[in-house]
Enzyme design. Structure first.
Site, PDB file in Angstrom:
ATOM      1  N   GLY A   1       0.727   3.750   3.951  1.00 59.03           N
ATOM      2  CA  GLY A   1       1.825   2.961   3.397  1.00 59.03           C
ATOM      3  C   GLY A   1       2.996   3.799   2.912  1.00 59.03           C
TER       4      GLY A   1
ATOM      5  N   GLY B   1       0.827  -1.207   0.000  1.00 60.30           N
ATOM      6  CA  GLY B   1       0.000   0.000   0.000  1.00 60.30           C
ATOM      7  C   GLY B   1       0.857   1.251   0.000  1.00 60.30           C
TER       8      GLY B   1
ATOM      9  NE  ARG C   1     -16.916  13.389   9.057  1.00 62.93           N
ATOM     10  CZ  ARG C   1     -15.934  13.059   8.243  1.00 62.93           C
ATOM     11  NH1 ARG C   1     -15.792  11.819   7.871  1.00 62.93           N
ATOM     12  NH2 ARG C   1     -15.102  13.961   7.802  1.00 62.93           N
TER      13      ARG C   1
ATOM     14  CB  SER D   1     -15.319  20.298   1.092  1.00 65.26           C
ATOM     15  OG  SER D   1     -14.577  20.537   2.263  1.00 65.26           O
TER      16      SER D   1
ATOM     17  CG  LEU E   1      -2.442  10.114   3.158  1.00 60.30           C
ATOM     18  CD1 LEU E   1      -3.552  10.911   3.811  1.00 60.30           C
ATOM     19  CD2 LEU E   1      -1.239  10.994   2.871  1.00 60.30           C
TER      20      LEU E   1
ATOM     21  CG  HIS F   1     -17.625  11.000   3.699  1.00 57.95           C
ATOM     22  ND1 HIS F   1     -16.860  10.269   2.840  1.00 57.95           N
ATOM     23  CD2 HIS F   1     -16.752  11.642   4.507  1.00 57.95           C
ATOM     24  CE1 HIS F   1     -15.579  10.459   3.109  1.00 57.95           C
ATOM     25  NE2 HIS F   1     -15.493  11.282   4.122  1.00 57.95           N
TER      26      HIS F   1
HETATM   27  C1  FAD Z   1     -13.920  11.194  -0.288  1.00 61.51           C
HETATM   28  C2  FAD Z   1     -13.111  10.981   0.967  1.00 61.51           C
HETATM   29  C3  FAD Z   1     -12.736  12.076   1.751  1.00 61.51           C
HETATM   30  C4  FAD Z   1     -12.012  11.886   2.928  1.00 61.51           C
HETATM   31  N1  FAD Z   1     -11.639  12.983   3.659  1.00 61.51           N
HETATM   32  C5  FAD Z   1     -10.900  12.820   4.788  1.00 61.51           C
HETATM   33  C6  FAD Z   1     -10.472  13.950   5.541  1.00 61.51           C
HETATM   34  O1  FAD Z   1     -10.749  15.078   5.206  1.00 61.51           O
HETATM   35  N2  FAD Z   1      -9.720  13.747   6.647  1.00 61.51           N
HETATM   36  C7  FAD Z   1      -9.374  12.472   7.055  1.00 61.51           C
HETATM   37  O2  FAD Z   1      -8.676  12.346   8.073  1.00 61.51           O
HETATM   38  N3  FAD Z   1      -9.769  11.386   6.349  1.00 61.51           N
HETATM   39  C8  FAD Z   1     -10.514  11.541   5.235  1.00 61.51           C
HETATM   40  N4  FAD Z   1     -10.920  10.444   4.521  1.00 61.51           N
HETATM   41  C9  FAD Z   1     -10.459   9.126   4.954  1.00 61.51           C
HETATM   42  C10 FAD Z   1      -9.007   8.918   4.512  1.00 61.51           C
HETATM   43  O3  FAD Z   1      -8.831   9.425   3.208  1.00 61.51           O
HETATM   44  C11 FAD Z   1      -8.624   7.438   4.524  1.00 61.51           C
HETATM   45  O4  FAD Z   1      -8.932   6.868   5.777  1.00 61.51           O
HETATM   46  C12 FAD Z   1      -7.125   7.275   4.272  1.00 61.51           C
HETATM   47  O5  FAD Z   1      -6.698   8.040   3.170  1.00 61.51           O
HETATM   48  C13 FAD Z   1      -6.782   5.822   4.038  1.00 61.51           C
HETATM   49  O6  FAD Z   1      -5.396   5.745   3.760  1.00 61.51           O
HETATM   50  P1  FAD Z   1      -4.685   4.373   3.590  1.00 61.51           P
HETATM   51  O7  FAD Z   1      -3.233   4.642   3.316  1.00 61.51           O
HETATM   52  O8  FAD Z   1      -5.007   3.496   4.748  1.00 61.51           O
HETATM   53  O9  FAD Z   1      -5.374   3.652   2.314  1.00 61.51           O
HETATM   54  P2  FAD Z   1      -5.482   4.007   0.731  1.00 61.51           P
HETATM   55  O10 FAD Z   1      -5.155   5.424   0.432  1.00 61.51           O
HETATM   56  O11 FAD Z   1      -6.778   3.442   0.276  1.00 61.51           O
HETATM   57  O12 FAD Z   1      -4.299   3.159   0.114  1.00 61.51           O
HETATM   58  C14 FAD Z   1      -4.389   1.763  -0.027  1.00 61.51           C
HETATM   59  C15 FAD Z   1      -3.163   1.312  -0.765  1.00 61.51           C
HETATM   60  O13 FAD Z   1      -3.121  -0.104  -0.705  1.00 61.51           O
HETATM   61  C16 FAD Z   1      -2.877  -0.624  -2.006  1.00 61.51           C
HETATM   62  N5  FAD Z   1      -3.508  -1.957  -2.076  1.00 61.51           N
HETATM   63  C17 FAD Z   1      -4.751  -2.317  -1.649  1.00 61.51           C
HETATM   64  N6  FAD Z   1      -4.944  -3.643  -1.867  1.00 61.51           N
HETATM   65  C18 FAD Z   1      -3.792  -4.095  -2.426  1.00 61.51           C
HETATM   66  C19 FAD Z   1      -3.354  -5.382  -2.878  1.00 61.51           C
HETATM   67  N7  FAD Z   1      -4.142  -6.478  -2.820  1.00 61.51           N
HETATM   68  N8  FAD Z   1      -2.110  -5.462  -3.398  1.00 61.51           N
HETATM   69  C20 FAD Z   1      -1.292  -4.386  -3.482  1.00 61.51           C
HETATM   70  N9  FAD Z   1      -1.638  -3.162  -3.062  1.00 61.51           N
HETATM   71  C21 FAD Z   1      -2.873  -3.029  -2.549  1.00 61.51           C
HETATM   72  C22 FAD Z   1      -3.480   0.376  -2.983  1.00 61.51           C
HETATM   73  O14 FAD Z   1      -2.840   0.255  -4.230  1.00 61.51           O
HETATM   74  C23 FAD Z   1      -3.140   1.687  -2.261  1.00 61.51           C
HETATM   75  O15 FAD Z   1      -1.831   2.088  -2.609  1.00 61.51           O
HETATM   76  C24 FAD Z   1     -11.670  10.593   3.343  1.00 61.51           C
HETATM   77  C25 FAD Z   1     -12.037   9.492   2.557  1.00 61.51           C
HETATM   78  C26 FAD Z   1     -12.765   9.686   1.393  1.00 61.51           C
HETATM   79  C27 FAD Z   1     -13.194   8.489   0.591  1.00 61.51           C
END
Ligand code: FAD
Length: 341
Positions: free
Chosen positions: A46, A41, A338, A285, A44, A267
């Site tokens: 990973g 991953g 929320r 937003s 943010l 949301h």
């Molecule tokens: C529209 C929206 C707005 C948001 N706004 C906010 C906000 O304002 N403030 C806040 O704090 N949070 C917000 N969130 C929540 C926040 O964005 C997420 O909780 C956070 O970005 C998740 O980050 P992550 O690194 O865990 O996962 P992700 O960003 O989903 O990354 C997952 C990674 O894993 C990889 N991956 C997944 N499965 C596999 C696999 N089988 N093999 C290889 N790679 C894989 C993908 O390629 C990707 O690189 C929002 C979410 C959404 C949807």
């Protein structure tokens, strides 16, 4: 039956993770480069983990299924990131951020972990600024804050309505620096197809090239899973359609337990569904809630006319609008958590 072991460190709540950190075994710098870590991953979670582990001296292999680490779903986050800096001098503290977060999670979150989150929140903002994230600033140059749902203080750091995008570009720059230095091997378009477990410890993954379908083995001393959420179990979600929880599912199949399904973010400010062809929800937003006011028509007849397209919301006079959040929750008003909004 399997027993859930959270591995929360011992000691008083506020000291659990800091005393664990100061008492855990250290690795000699010369030995760090002999240790491989796989990070699945590049969102943010990973990208920051991979860049930080590499910066610390470990050899990292980083995986994502998108064309580029920059395309992780984190790029969609809009509203901002909370930290207890108390720049607004409105009474904020680490304890208040901890408490609001516990409350926002319906008192089900692990307290020690949430306390740690609140404790390091200020350093995270400093780290992001150091990575070049262009947070909004006051005219004097200091970082600005906006209010957010569930809190009576202004503690949200933001970059217009694209905070996730800017944060991810910052994390990606740090990751790229470590790729250039040879400390991170980057594998885009490589899906984690299976987890390799040796004597009960995750020691590697089987990757599948999503272009050619070729399977490949990758080994490591530790595997970090930062593969995002499972919000797409809901019929409509704001998550990217590619976010399919496949990596977490592979770990589940290898015996990992699935815990805390309460961690689904609601949301409340989405553009309403507008057709059969719509595959996902679009978020407006959440700053709409702090800078604007939420209301519904007071009279049912007006609501029906608006639904039928015979009247526009803006034509409803002020006295016929019900600012129900302000009426029902006077302390929080439009900033109620929320799940209430
Ligand atoms: C529209 C929206 C707005 C948001 N706004 C906010 C906000 O304002 N403030 C806040 O704090 N949070 C917000 N969130 C929540 C926040 O964005 C997420 O909780 C956070 O970005 C998740 O980050 P992550 O690194 O865990 O996962 P992700 O960003 O989903 O990354 C997952 C990674 O894993 C990889 N991956 C997944 N499965 C596999 C696999 N089988 N093999 C290889 N790679 C894989 C993908 O390629 C990707 O690189 C929002 C979410 C959404 C949807």
């Amino acid at each position: 039956m399997a027993k859930l072991q959270s591995r929360t460190p011992d000691g008083p709540l506020a000291d659990k993770w800091s005393s664990y950190k100061s008492s855990q075994n250290l690795v000699n710098p010369a030995n760090k480069r002999k240790l491989d870590v796989i990070v699945v991953g590049t969102g943010l979670a990973g990208a920051s983990a991979a860049a930080s582990l590499a910066e610390m001296g470990f050899k990292v292999k980083s995986f994502c299924y998108q064309d580029s680490p920059r395309r992780a779903h984190s790029i969609a986050a809009q509203g901002g990131i909370n930290a207890a800096k108390n720049y607004q001098n409105d009474g904020d503290s680490i304890y208040r951020l901890f408490f609001d977060t516990i409350k926002g999670g319906d008192y089900r979150s692990r307290e020690a972990n949430v306390y740690r989150l609140a404790e390091v929140s200020n350093q995270i903002i400093d780290q992001c600024v150091a990575q070049g994230v262009p947070f909004a600033r006051e005219y004097g140059g200091t970082l600005d804050n906006r209010s957010f749902g569930g809190a009576l203080v202004s503690r949200t750091f933001y970059a217009r309505g694209q905070t996730g995008q800017q944060l991810l570009l910052g994390a990606y720059q740090s990751l790229s620096r470590q790729i250039k230095k040879g400390n991170v091997e980057m594998y885009p378009r490589m899906e984690m197809y299976n987890l390799v477990v040796v004597d009960g410890i995750a020691r590697g993954i089987i990757g599948r090239d999503v272009i050619t379908g070729k399977l490949e083995r990758f080994s490591a001393h530790a595997v970090v899973l930062a593969s995002g959420g499972y919000g797409n179990v809901f019929f409509l979600s704001t998550m990217a359609m590619g976010a399919n929880a496949s990596a977490a599912w592979q770990c589940y199949k290898k015996g990992a337990l699935f815990g805390n399904p309460c961690y689904v973010q609601i949301h409340p400010t989405c553009i309403p569904v507008h057709g059969d062809a719509q595959s996902k929800l679009t978020l407006m937003s959440e700053s709409l809630r702090n800078d604007g006011r939420i209301w519904v028509p007071k009279n049912k007849e007006d609501a029906v006319k608006v639904q039928k397209g015979e009247m526009r919301g803006k034509d409803i006079p002020e006295e016929d609008r019900d600012y129900y959040l302000e009426r029902r929750y006077p302390a929080f008003g439009n900033l109620v958590p929320r799940d209430v909004a």
